[in-house]
Motif scaffolding. Structure first.
Motif, PDB file in Angstrom:
ATOM      1  N   LYS A 124     -26.342  13.673  -4.049  1.00 53.83           N
ATOM      2  CA  LYS A 124     -25.766  12.778  -3.052  1.00 53.83           C
ATOM      3  C   LYS A 124     -26.580  11.508  -2.866  1.00 53.83           C
ATOM      4  CE  LYS A 124     -23.663  16.605  -0.497  1.00 53.83           C
ATOM      5  NZ  LYS A 124     -23.497  17.267   0.795  1.00 53.83           N
ATOM      6  N   GLY A 125     -27.323  11.128  -3.909  1.00 50.74           N
ATOM      7  CA  GLY A 125     -27.963   9.820  -3.922  1.00 50.74           C
ATOM      8  C   GLY A 125     -29.246   9.678  -3.150  1.00 50.74           C
ATOM      9  N   HIS A 126     -29.786  10.752  -2.567  1.00 45.95           N
ATOM     10  CA  HIS A 126     -31.025  10.656  -1.815  1.00 45.95           C
ATOM     11  C   HIS A 126     -32.203  10.588  -2.760  1.00 45.95           C
ATOM     12  CE1 HIS A 126     -28.874  11.398   1.887  1.00 45.95           C
ATOM     13  NE2 HIS A 126     -28.337  12.480   1.352  1.00 45.95           N
ATOM     14  N   THR A 127     -33.194   9.756  -2.461  1.00 44.90           N
ATOM     15  CA  THR A 127     -34.396   9.651  -3.273  1.00 44.90           C
ATOM     16  C   THR A 127     -35.559  10.251  -2.531  1.00 44.90           C
ATOM     17  OG1 THR A 127     -33.598   7.621  -4.315  1.00 44.90           O
ATOM     18  CG2 THR A 127     -35.968   8.077  -4.466  1.00 44.90           C
ATOM     19  N   ILE A 128     -36.368  11.066  -3.242  1.00 45.26           N
ATOM     20  CA  ILE A 128     -37.531  11.710  -2.648  1.00 45.26           C
ATOM     21  C   ILE A 128     -38.746  11.303  -3.437  1.00 45.26           C
ATOM     22  CG2 ILE A 128     -38.494  13.907  -1.938  1.00 45.26           C
ATOM     23  CD1 ILE A 128     -34.983  13.900  -3.028  1.00 45.26           C
ATOM     24  N   SER A 129     -39.795  10.900  -2.775  1.00 47.66           N
ATOM     25  CA  SER A 129     -41.025  10.541  -3.475  1.00 47.66           C
ATOM     26  C   SER A 129     -42.070  11.617  -3.247  1.00 47.66           C
ATOM     27  CB  SER A 129     -41.549   9.206  -2.991  1.00 47.66           C
ATOM     28  OG  SER A 129     -41.768   9.221  -1.607  1.00 47.66           O
TER      29      SER A 129
ATOM     30  N   GLY B 155     -39.111  17.671   0.733  1.00 41.73           N
ATOM     31  CA  GLY B 155     -39.674  17.016   1.910  1.00 41.73           C
ATOM     32  C   GLY B 155     -39.312  17.571   3.260  1.00 41.73           C
ATOM     33  N   ALA B 156     -38.451  18.578   3.343  1.00 42.27           N
ATOM     34  CA  ALA B 156     -38.096  19.154   4.645  1.00 42.27           C
ATOM     35  C   ALA B 156     -39.273  19.959   5.187  1.00 42.27           C
ATOM     36  CB  ALA B 156     -36.870  20.041   4.519  1.00 42.27           C
ATOM     37  N   THR B 157     -39.527  19.829   6.484  1.00 42.74           N
ATOM     38  CA  THR B 157     -40.596  20.602   7.122  1.00 42.74           C
ATOM     39  C   THR B 157     -40.142  21.257   8.421  1.00 42.74           C
ATOM     40  OG1 THR B 157     -41.403  18.627   8.281  1.00 42.74           O
ATOM     41  CG2 THR B 157     -42.427  19.161   6.142  1.00 42.74           C
ATOM     42  N   ARG B 158     -39.239  20.616   9.165  1.00 47.26           N
ATOM     43  CA  ARG B 158     -38.840  21.135  10.469  1.00 47.26           C
ATOM     44  C   ARG B 158     -37.564  21.955  10.368  1.00 47.26           C
ATOM     45  NH1 ARG B 158     -37.116  17.507  13.501  1.00 47.26           N
ATOM     46  NH2 ARG B 158     -37.110  15.754  12.055  1.00 47.26           N
ATOM     47  N   PHE B 159     -37.413  22.909  11.263  1.00 46.84           N
ATOM     48  CA  PHE B 159     -36.240  23.787  11.265  1.00 46.84           C
ATOM     49  C   PHE B 159     -34.957  22.975  11.237  1.00 46.84           C
ATOM     50  CE2 PHE B 159     -32.873  26.307  13.043  1.00 46.84           C
ATOM     51  CZ  PHE B 159     -33.098  27.595  12.567  1.00 46.84           C
ATOM     52  N   GLU B 160     -34.862  21.956  12.089  1.00 47.94           N
ATOM     53  CA  GLU B 160     -33.635  21.178  12.172  1.00 47.94           C
ATOM     54  C   GLU B 160     -33.349  20.412  10.883  1.00 47.94           C
ATOM     55  OE1 GLU B 160     -31.432  21.574  14.341  1.00 47.94           O
ATOM     56  OE2 GLU B 160     -32.617  22.796  15.721  1.00 47.94           O
TER      57      GLU B 160
ATOM     58  N   ALA C  31     -45.710  22.290  20.780  1.00 46.92           N
ATOM     59  CA  ALA C  31     -44.410  22.698  21.319  1.00 46.92           C
ATOM     60  C   ALA C  31     -43.409  22.993  20.206  1.00 46.92           C
ATOM     61  CB  ALA C  31     -43.865  21.617  22.242  1.00 46.92           C
ATOM     62  N   ARG C  32     -43.544  22.344  19.086  1.00 47.91           N
ATOM     63  CA  ARG C  32     -42.656  22.585  17.954  1.00 47.91           C
ATOM     64  C   ARG C  32     -43.491  22.896  16.721  1.00 47.91           C
ATOM     65  NH1 ARG C  32     -38.004  17.825  18.335  1.00 47.91           N
ATOM     66  NH2 ARG C  32     -37.237  18.353  20.416  1.00 47.91           N
ATOM     67  N   MET C  33     -42.879  23.713  15.839  1.00 47.94           N
ATOM     68  CA  MET C  33     -43.576  24.124  14.637  1.00 47.94           C
ATOM     69  C   MET C  33     -42.889  23.538  13.413  1.00 47.94           C
ATOM     70  SD  MET C  33     -45.907  25.892  16.086  1.00 47.94           S
ATOM     71  CE  MET C  33     -46.733  26.695  14.703  1.00 47.94           C
ATOM     72  N   SER C  34     -43.652  23.344  12.361  1.00 47.06           N
ATOM     73  CA  SER C  34     -43.097  22.880  11.094  1.00 47.06           C
ATOM     74  C   SER C  34     -43.536  23.829   9.984  1.00 47.06           C
ATOM     75  CB  SER C  34     -43.554  21.443  10.791  1.00 47.06           C
ATOM     76  OG  SER C  34     -44.966  21.362  10.749  1.00 47.06           O
ATOM     77  N   TYR C  35     -42.792  23.808   8.881  1.00 47.78           N
ATOM     78  CA  TYR C  35     -43.047  24.704   7.758  1.00 47.78           C
ATOM     79  C   TYR C  35     -43.473  23.890   6.540  1.00 47.78           C
ATOM     80  CZ  TYR C  35     -40.586  28.121  10.616  1.00 47.78           C
ATOM     81  OH  TYR C  35     -40.205  28.951  11.632  1.00 47.78           O
TER      82      TYR C  35
END
Length: 312
Positions: A307-312, A39-44, A80-84
């Motif tokens: 670490k217990g994170h859930t991703i759908s 689910g990550a899309t942004r650089f940060e 102004a900001r980009m996502s991947y």
């Protein structure tokens, strides 16, 4: 007279696996691809999850974009900001990523934030993803598949990329999932086993690999329980390397990477090898639910990451 410098390309036997490993990059690239599926899309977001130098992350994102695995889009309307985001080529890696995660769970190989629990929402059951033959649904194993030379056999030039030499420390180093499956040389050394290559000099000749790099990868594979060393000559002592059950269980993952490369990075002449399942059909690997045997897709698998994170 000016030095020519290091060569920019190397001549290697044609191999879809070679091209795939070149496109997927290294362990950091694999971590980025994993987080894109989580689910990550942004650089940060990538940086917060992975840490490390910002320059390293930036170079991997650019390389994955260059290879068509990620595509960059404006994150906001003003641009102004980009996502991947995963491209169709990148999203098609889902089966191989699922197989990688499942192998890590089966063999207790840790992975940074790699999912350890999988739920197939179609049948509603917890399960472990299983690579299967797309024609008959049977298991894919090293002994259930055979290969014959394909029309694409030959030689090709590939860009020379920096191959990091990982130095194991101690007799029982902590080896993470991405160290084994995100390192190009390790993947190529493992692949020699599928073609019956077991001895050091044979591996070196097949891969064109430096002896110190090959020694390092063989040591890592032996310490991680994927290879075992067997004495075949007493004086002087010489050894060959054979896959353990743990190592042979990597074969379906290699088939999935090979199938992905044949779809997206194919040579004009055709595949270098043709792999056939024992049912008689050419291998088109898929990943199925271990509970109901249904085909798994990105849309119907619920993941619980490290670490217990859930991703759908």
């Amino acid at each position: 007279m000016a030095s020519r410098g290091a060569p920019k390309t190397r001549l290697v036997p044609k191999s879809s696996l070679n091209r795939a490993l070149n496109a997927l990059g290294d362990r950091w690239s694999l971590l980025v691809i994993q987080e894109a599926f989580l689910g990550a899309t942004r650089f940060e977001e990538f940086h917060e999850r992975l840490g490390g130098a910002r320059s390293t992350l930036s170079s991997r994102l650019q390389a994955l974009e260059r290879h068509g695995i990620l595509k960059k889009k404006p994150h906001r309307e003003d641009g102004a900001r980009m996502s991947y985001h995963l491209s169709p080529r990148g999203a098609d890696l889902f089966d191989s990523i699922l197989a990688m995660w499942a192998w890590g769970v089966r063999w207790g190989v840790s992975g940074r934030r790699a999912p350890t629990v999988f739920v197939h929402e179609t049948c509603g059951k917890p399960m472990l993803p299983e690579p299967v033959c797309g024609a008959c649904g049977g298991a894919l194993t090293l002994h259930s598949c055979t290969f014959t030379p394909g029309p694409g056999q030959g030689w090709e030039r590939l860009p020379v990329q920096r191959m990091h030499r990982r130095r194991a420390t101690g007799e029982n180093p902590t080896i993470e999932l991405v160290d084994l499956l995100g390192d190009r040389w390790t993947g190529l050394v493992v692949s020699t086993q599928y073609f019956g290559i077991h001895r050091f000099d044979e591996m070196q000749n097949m891969l064109g690999i430096a002896s110190n790099i090959l020694t390092d990868r063989l040591r890592t594979l032996e310490l991680s329980g994927i290879f075992e060393r067997r004495l075949y000559e007493i004086s002087p002592p010489r050894y060959e390397y054979r896959m353990t059950k743990k190592g042979m269980d990597l074969y379906p993952h290699a088939l999935l990477i090979l199938a992905w490369a044949d779809r997206w990075l194919r040579d004009k002449a055709g595949p270098e090898v043709v792999i056939t399942h024992k049912c008689g059909a050419p291998v088109e690997p898929q990943v199925a639910c271990g509970a109901c045997r249904g085909r798994l897709t990105m849309q119907d698998v619920l993941l619980k990451a490290g670490k217990g994170h859930t991703i759908s």
